[in-house]
Design an enzyme around this catalytic site. Structure first.
Site, PDB file in Angstrom:
ATOM      1  N   GLY A   1       9.235  -7.408  -0.109  1.00 28.14           N
ATOM      2  CA  GLY A   1       8.583  -6.116   0.085  1.00 28.14           C
ATOM      3  C   GLY A   1       9.578  -5.017   0.371  1.00 28.14           C
ATOM      4  NE  ARG A   2       9.485  -5.201   5.923  1.00 24.66           N
ATOM      5  CZ  ARG A   2       9.528  -5.803   7.090  1.00 24.66           C
ATOM      6  NH1 ARG A   2       9.568  -5.082   8.195  1.00 24.66           N
ATOM      7  NH2 ARG A   2       9.536  -7.124   7.176  1.00 24.66           N
TER       8      ARG A   2
ATOM      9  CD  GLN B   1      -2.839  -7.912  -1.733  1.00 28.89           C
ATOM     10  OE1 GLN B   1      -2.640  -6.756  -1.370  1.00 28.89           O
ATOM     11  NE2 GLN B   1      -2.394  -8.949  -1.066  1.00 28.89           N
TER      12      GLN B   1
ATOM     13  CB  ALA C   1      -4.247  -3.905  -0.645  1.00 28.35           C
TER      14      ALA C   1
ATOM     15  CB  CYS D   1      -0.843   0.055   1.264  1.00 35.49           C
ATOM     16  SG  CYS D   1      -2.121  -1.186   1.354  1.00 35.49           S
TER      17      CYS D   1
ATOM     18  CE1 TYR E   1      -6.368  -4.579   6.035  1.00 35.70           C
ATOM     19  CE2 TYR E   1      -4.784  -6.134   5.115  1.00 35.70           C
ATOM     20  CZ  TYR E   1      -5.059  -4.919   5.722  1.00 35.70           C
ATOM     21  OH  TYR E   1      -4.049  -4.050   6.027  1.00 35.70           O
TER      22      TYR E   1
END
Ligand SMILES: Cc1cc2nc3c(=O)[nH]c(=O)nc-3n(C[C@H](O)[C@H](O)[C@H](O)COP(=O)(O)O)c2cc1C
Length: 364
Positions: free
Chosen positions: A323-324, A100, A57, A25, A182
């Site tokens: 990711g990071r 996603q 997302a 996000c 979620y």
């Protein structure tokens, strides 16, 4: 020969390597619409060397966003804005693009992380949320409404509509967000789902709504376009979902015709913390891959090239999501290729950064 840098096929999609940029996000959209930030961000990731970039997302309804800055695909304006961003990113780099699609459930109506991430209060334009049960995400959080059949039907239709919009934009893969607490994960977990109707109680009942979403989206996504899901490998809490459940979830989603799964974990409640060791989901992914027999990805503190190589060469997973480390180093896969003796596609403008730059003759 690096396995990480070997190609893989998912349905009709051929990926150049097994490195995937994990959905992240950006909290930077305008009423769900991508803007110049996304143009730059996605253009950068298109050039990261990853075979596949899964974009953040992207929420299927306005009230299914996490924050006011979340990306959406619930309006024509959202679709046009994302189409512009993806077209621009494709001109910049060679990665394939997946999306996603998500519904925030009880974790929606929140501030952006850099605003503290707390639930929105009056004055912050909060909105009503839905969840499997009327249980808040954590202390101080709003109480969601227990989703009615009408809510579930609306949300399922919204997933299908968003998938159709994604296909019109030309995404190469579609991924359902079924993790991180979620809406869909909340239905699956016995800690968040206390329903006494056909959607709660037994594993079969808790899976009923999420599987109906998978089925409906699968019917809308042509077989040659890979459809996957991010699932939870563990709720990291007694009484919650376990790796055994992850295997059962994977088998059920495979039976619905999904092409691959990404094993993540955690995020179900505000006070749950994920493990902090490198590759903390990889052992669970290995079980899902082996026992459910479906192409599997894993995510979570995969940072070094050698670590990523080990995960795929040892067969713990078929792909890795990172990711990071990609935000830290947007050319992570270029540098991983160098470390592992492989190569990645580079844009013509940057070709002079290729192996020659690092060849011994160029030094000294
Ligand atoms: C800024 C940020 C945004 C994220 N947004 C999403 C998201 O949209 N969807 C998702 O499934 N995970 C999201 N995550 C989780 C990551 O995809 C990933 O699973 C997690 O960061 C662990 O992987 P890493 O250690 O490689 O970063 C986000 C993580 C970060 C740091």
């Amino acid at each position: 020969m690096s396995v990480l840098f070997s190609p893989i096929r998912l349905a009709g999609l051929e990926l150049a390597n097994r490195i995937v940029v994990s959905p992240m996000c950006q909290y930077s959209a305008d009423d769900g619409c991508a803007n110049d930030w996304h143009l730059v961000h996605l253009g950068m990731l298109a050039n990261s060397g990853a075979g596949l970039v899964v974009i953040e997302a992207t929420h299927v309804e306005r009230h299914g966003r996490i924050t006011h800055g979340c990306l959406g695909l619930y309006s024509d304006a959202n679709e046009a804005a994302l189409a512009r961003a993806i077209a621009s990113a494709r001109r910049a780099g060679k990665a394939k693009f997946g999306i996603q699609i998500a519904h925030s459930g009880r974790k929606g109506s929140a501030h952006r992380p850099w605003e503290g991430g707390a639930p929105l209060k009056n004055g912050g334009d909060p909105w009503p949320t839905i969840a499997a049960s009327a249980l808040p995400f954590g202390d101080g959080w709003h109480t969601p409404a227990e989703a009615t059949e009408a809510d579930m039907n609306r949300a399922r239709d919204a997933f299908v509509n968003a998938a159709q919009r994604a296909l019109r934009i030309g995404f190469d893969a579609v991924e359902l967000h079924m993790a991180h607490g979620y809406l869909l994960h909340g239905f699956m977990s016995p800690l968040a789902n206390k329903r006494t109707d056909a959607y709660g109680g037994s594993f079969e009942n808790r899976m009923r709504f999420p599987l109906s979403v998978a089925r409906a989206v699968r019917a809308a996504v042509p077989r040659e376009v890979p459809l996957g899901a991010r699932i939870t490998g563990s709720d990291w809490r007694d009484g919650g979902l376990t790796p055994d459940d992850a295997v059962a979830i994977a088998k059920a989603l495979k039976a619905e015709g999904l092409d691959y799964l990404d094993v993540s974990s955690g995020g179900l409640a505000a006070d749950i913390r994920n493990p902090s060791e490198r590759g903390y989901n990889a052992a669970i992914a290995a079980r899902v891959k082996r026992e459910a027999g479906i192409p599997t990805r894993t995510v979570g503190l995969i940072v070094e090239p050698e670590q990523a190589e080990e995960i795929v060469s040892e067969g713990q997973a078929d792909m890795v999501s990172i990711g990071r480390a990609f935000l830290d180093d947007p050319h992570w896969a270029w540098h991983a290729a160098r470390a592992l003796g492989a190569e990645v596609a580079r844009p013509r403008q940057y070709e002079r950064t290729g192996p020659k730059l690092w060849a011994p003759a160029a030094k000294g």
